[in-house]
Design a protein around this motif. Structure first.
Motif, PDB file in Angstrom:
ATOM      1  N   ALA A 282       0.812  -1.222   0.000  1.00  0.00           N
ATOM      2  CA  ALA A 282       0.000   0.000   0.000  1.00  0.00           C
ATOM      3  C   ALA A 282       0.842   1.266   0.000  1.00  0.00           C
ATOM      4  O   ALA A 282       0.317   2.368  -0.139  1.00  0.00           O
ATOM      5  CB  ALA A 282      -0.929  -0.001   1.218  1.00  0.00           C
ATOM      6  N   GLY A 283       2.153   1.116   0.158  1.00  0.00           N
ATOM      7  CA  GLY A 283       3.027   2.270   0.183  1.00  0.00           C
ATOM      8  C   GLY A 283       3.049   2.993   1.520  1.00  0.00           C
ATOM      9  O   GLY A 283       3.579   4.102   1.628  1.00  0.00           O
TER      10      GLY A 283
ATOM     11  N   ALA B 283       5.400 -12.299 -12.441  1.00  0.00           N
ATOM     12  CA  ALA B 283       6.366 -11.721 -11.509  1.00  0.00           C
ATOM     13  C   ALA B 283       6.345 -10.200 -11.504  1.00  0.00           C
ATOM     14  O   ALA B 283       6.618  -9.573 -10.488  1.00  0.00           O
ATOM     15  CB  ALA B 283       7.778 -12.215 -11.829  1.00  0.00           C
ATOM     16  N   THR B 284       6.019  -9.586 -12.624  1.00  0.00           N
ATOM     17  CA  THR B 284       6.157  -8.132 -12.751  1.00  0.00           C
ATOM     18  C   THR B 284       4.874  -7.365 -12.495  1.00  0.00           C
ATOM     19  O   THR B 284       4.912  -6.132 -12.333  1.00  0.00           O
ATOM     20  CB  THR B 284       6.682  -7.771 -14.156  1.00  0.00           C
ATOM     21  N   LEU B 285       3.717  -8.046 -12.457  1.00  0.00           N
ATOM     22  CA  LEU B 285       2.433  -7.342 -12.348  1.00  0.00           C
ATOM     23  C   LEU B 285       2.344  -6.508 -11.072  1.00  0.00           C
ATOM     24  O   LEU B 285       2.088  -5.295 -11.122  1.00  0.00           O
ATOM     25  CB  LEU B 285       1.274  -8.345 -12.396  1.00  0.00           C
ATOM     26  N   LEU B 286       2.565  -7.125  -9.916  1.00  0.00           N
ATOM     27  CA  LEU B 286       2.415  -6.397  -8.653  1.00  0.00           C
ATOM     28  C   LEU B 286       3.423  -5.270  -8.488  1.00  0.00           C
ATOM     29  O   LEU B 286       3.054  -4.150  -8.108  1.00  0.00           O
ATOM     30  CB  LEU B 286       2.484  -7.365  -7.476  1.00  0.00           C
ATOM     31  N   PRO B 287       4.722  -5.502  -8.758  1.00  0.00           N
ATOM     32  CA  PRO B 287       5.655  -4.369  -8.629  1.00  0.00           C
ATOM     33  C   PRO B 287       5.363  -3.236  -9.601  1.00  0.00           C
ATOM     34  O   PRO B 287       5.533  -2.058  -9.259  1.00  0.00           O
ATOM     35  CB  PRO B 287       7.030  -4.991  -8.890  1.00  0.00           C
ATOM     36  N   ASP B 288       4.876  -3.560 -10.800  1.00  0.00           N
ATOM     37  CA  ASP B 288       4.535  -2.513 -11.761  1.00  0.00           C
ATOM     38  C   ASP B 288       3.321  -1.715 -11.294  1.00  0.00           C
ATOM     39  O   ASP B 288       3.257  -0.480 -11.453  1.00  0.00           O
ATOM     40  CB  ASP B 288       4.256  -3.121 -13.138  1.00  0.00           C
ATOM     41  N   LEU B 289       2.341  -2.414 -10.710  1.00  0.00           N
ATOM     42  CA  LEU B 289       1.158  -1.728 -10.185  1.00  0.00           C
ATOM     43  C   LEU B 289       1.521  -0.832  -9.009  1.00  0.00           C
ATOM     44  O   LEU B 289       1.026   0.305  -8.880  1.00  0.00           O
ATOM     45  CB  LEU B 289       0.099  -2.741  -9.753  1.00  0.00           C
ATOM     46  N   MET B 290       2.412  -1.328  -8.156  1.00  0.00           N
ATOM     47  CA  MET B 290       2.744  -0.606  -6.925  1.00  0.00           C
ATOM     48  C   MET B 290       3.619   0.604  -7.201  1.00  0.00           C
ATOM     49  O   MET B 290       3.428   1.670  -6.618  1.00  0.00           O
ATOM     50  CB  MET B 290       3.449  -1.563  -5.973  1.00  0.00           C
ATOM     51  N   PHE B 291       4.576   0.445  -8.117  1.00  0.00           N
ATOM     52  CA  PHE B 291       5.572   1.498  -8.329  1.00  0.00           C
ATOM     53  C   PHE B 291       5.362   2.279  -9.610  1.00  0.00           C
ATOM     54  O   PHE B 291       6.231   3.018 -10.032  1.00  0.00           O
ATOM     55  CB  PHE B 291       6.978   0.881  -8.336  1.00  0.00           C
ATOM     56  N   SER B 292       4.197   2.108 -10.258  1.00  0.00           N
ATOM     57  CA  SER B 292       3.950   2.828 -11.509  1.00  0.00           C
ATOM     58  C   SER B 292       3.680   4.294 -11.232  1.00  0.00           C
ATOM     59  O   SER B 292       3.240   4.686 -10.162  1.00  0.00           O
ATOM     60  CB  SER B 292       2.754   2.200 -12.224  1.00  0.00           C
TER      61      SER B 292
END
Length: 434
Positions: free
Chosen positions: A240-241, A425-434
């Motif tokens: 959630a940051g 592997a990349t979906l969650l980090p891309d969503l979080m840090f986009s």
């Protein structure tokens, strides 16, 4: 003697030292220091040793290592792992192979506390293996499910493997933690599916457990809810940051400590043992990082990573052909080296090649960790196999290795899916840090 020749001799010496059972941290320190001594002189060698040692122990991001280790040790000492296992068994134990499936589920949940495959295998194994033996489970399925389930501790955040990979490659720990969630769930589902298939083909391998009333299921779930809540706050806060990984690790460790004392499930002796074990494990990991950081400048001076990358490009195999060679090399190394050794020795050499081939470094971190996980259950080393054998001392080693083979196939299938569909592997980090 050219720098390249010196580098090859140094790498050879590194492996000889490890074969002679020199701790990997000190093997890297010795190789890096004396390599720099030969190539750059005593002043440069001493400077590398001092500066890298200081920069490692003063690295703010590395605080996540002792904090998450403390979280796992306190949870284990307080007996919370038993509650996780009981909750998992209450909900899935009734199915064929349900006890083994609940062991895998318990491993997955405890992995989100410990960050260690060995700690996960030992903790859940001590609880689950006697129960599976009592209910007549075949030794191969019971030990194989624990050994394979324990490997999830190296993938599901907070993974020490991801922390080391992040430090070695200067990638974001938070992105790597997020990248490990979906692959971790995929592997967990693959393991449970494998158990269901084995139990369907051979019902005697994994008999059904006793039916648990619905009310008791919810009571057991409520009993384990505080620890699951702490896990959700720590990992969910990162997603959630709200927290950085360092803050999340400290909050998680503090909350589980307060919970253990509030519930009066942690004695003073248990607390002291957890602190001592945390110090020992953290010191070992810090030394590994220091050793890797002393070795890296030596490898850079020899130009071996750069030469290796150019050579692989020159083979004309393309990115995925090169990736296949790297994975094959990891599989072979996994037969002789433990996971952390593989990671810290190979990443400085392999990482520049991965970047040159255009692969996402976060995605490759997940791939590397999964391949290293495979090495944890691959003969002849198979660290998790030896750990489970230590818990189930009456089970032959060959039986444990036989039991992990179906799970190894499940890992291979899961790895192929992550390669074909990198978005896993990349979906969650891309969503979080986009």
């Amino acid at each position: 003697m050219s720098p390249m020749e010196t580098g090859l001799i140094g790498i050879g010496a590194l492996f000889v030292l490890m074969v002679l059972r020199t701790p990997v941290a000190f093997a890297m320190l010795i190789t890096g220091y004396f390599g720099m001594l030969v190539l750059e002189g005593s002043r440069a060698a001493g400077a590398v040793m001092l500066t890298e040692s200081y920069s490692t122990v003063s690295n703010y991001n590395l605080i996540v290592v002792p904090m998450f280790i403390l979280l796992g040790n306190i949870a284990s000492a307080a007996g919370f792992s038993r509650g996780l296992y009981d909750a998992a068994f209450a909900w899935v134990g009734r199915f064929r192979g349900g006890l083994a499936s609940s062991s895998v589920l318990g491993c997955a949940i405890f992995s989100a506390v410990s960050g260690s495959s060995v700690a996960t295998a030992i903790t859940i194994g001590k609880v689950a293996l006697p129960e599976m033996k009592r209910l007549g489970y075949q030794d191969a399925l019971s030990t194989g499910s624990i050994a394979a389930g324990g490997t999830l501790g190296f993938l599901i955040p907070p993974s020490t493997g991801f922390v080391l990979y992040a430090i070695l490659t200067e990638q974001s720990i938070g992105r790597l933690f997020m990248a490990g969630i979906l692959p971790g769930l995929l592997l967990m589902a693959a393991f449970i599916g494998t158990i269901a298939l084995i139990a369907t083909i051979n019902p005697e391998a994994g008999p059904r457990g006793a039916r648990v009333p619905l009310g008791q299921k919810f009571r057991v779930l409520v009993q384990s809810a505080p620890l699951i809540g702490i896990i959700s706050i720590s990992i969910g806060g990162i997603y959630a940051g709200v927290f950085t990984p360092v803050e999340a690790s400290a909050i998680g460790a503090g909350l589980v400590l307060l919970l253990a004392f509030a519930m009066r499930q942690l004695s003073w002796n248990g607390f002291c043992r957890a602190i001592l074990e945390t110090v020992r494990t953290s010191a070992m990991l810090y030394m590994v990082v220091i050793g890797a950081n002393v070795l890296n400048p030596f490898l850079a001076v020899t130009h071996i990573p750069e030469t290796l990358g150019n050579a692989m490009v020159g083979l004309g195999l393309g990115p995925y052909g090169t990736l296949a060679i790297i994975i094959l090399a990891y599989v072979v190394l996994g037969m002789f080296l433990d996971g952390l050794s593989m990671l810290v020795v190979t990443i400085p050499i392999i990482y520049p090649v991965i970047l040159q081939m255009g692969f996402d470094p976060i995605w490759f971190g997940v791939v590397a960790v999964i391949v290293i996980e495979m090495g944890m259950i691959t003969p002849p080393v198979g660290l998790n196999v030896f750990v489970v054998k230590g818990v189930a001392q009456d089970v032959p080693m060959t039986t444990v290795f036989k039991g992990v083979m179906p799970f190894l196939l499940a890992m291979i299938v899961s790895l192929l899916l992550i390669i074909i569909f990198p978005q896993i592997a990349t979906l969650l980090p891309d969503l979080m840090f986009s």
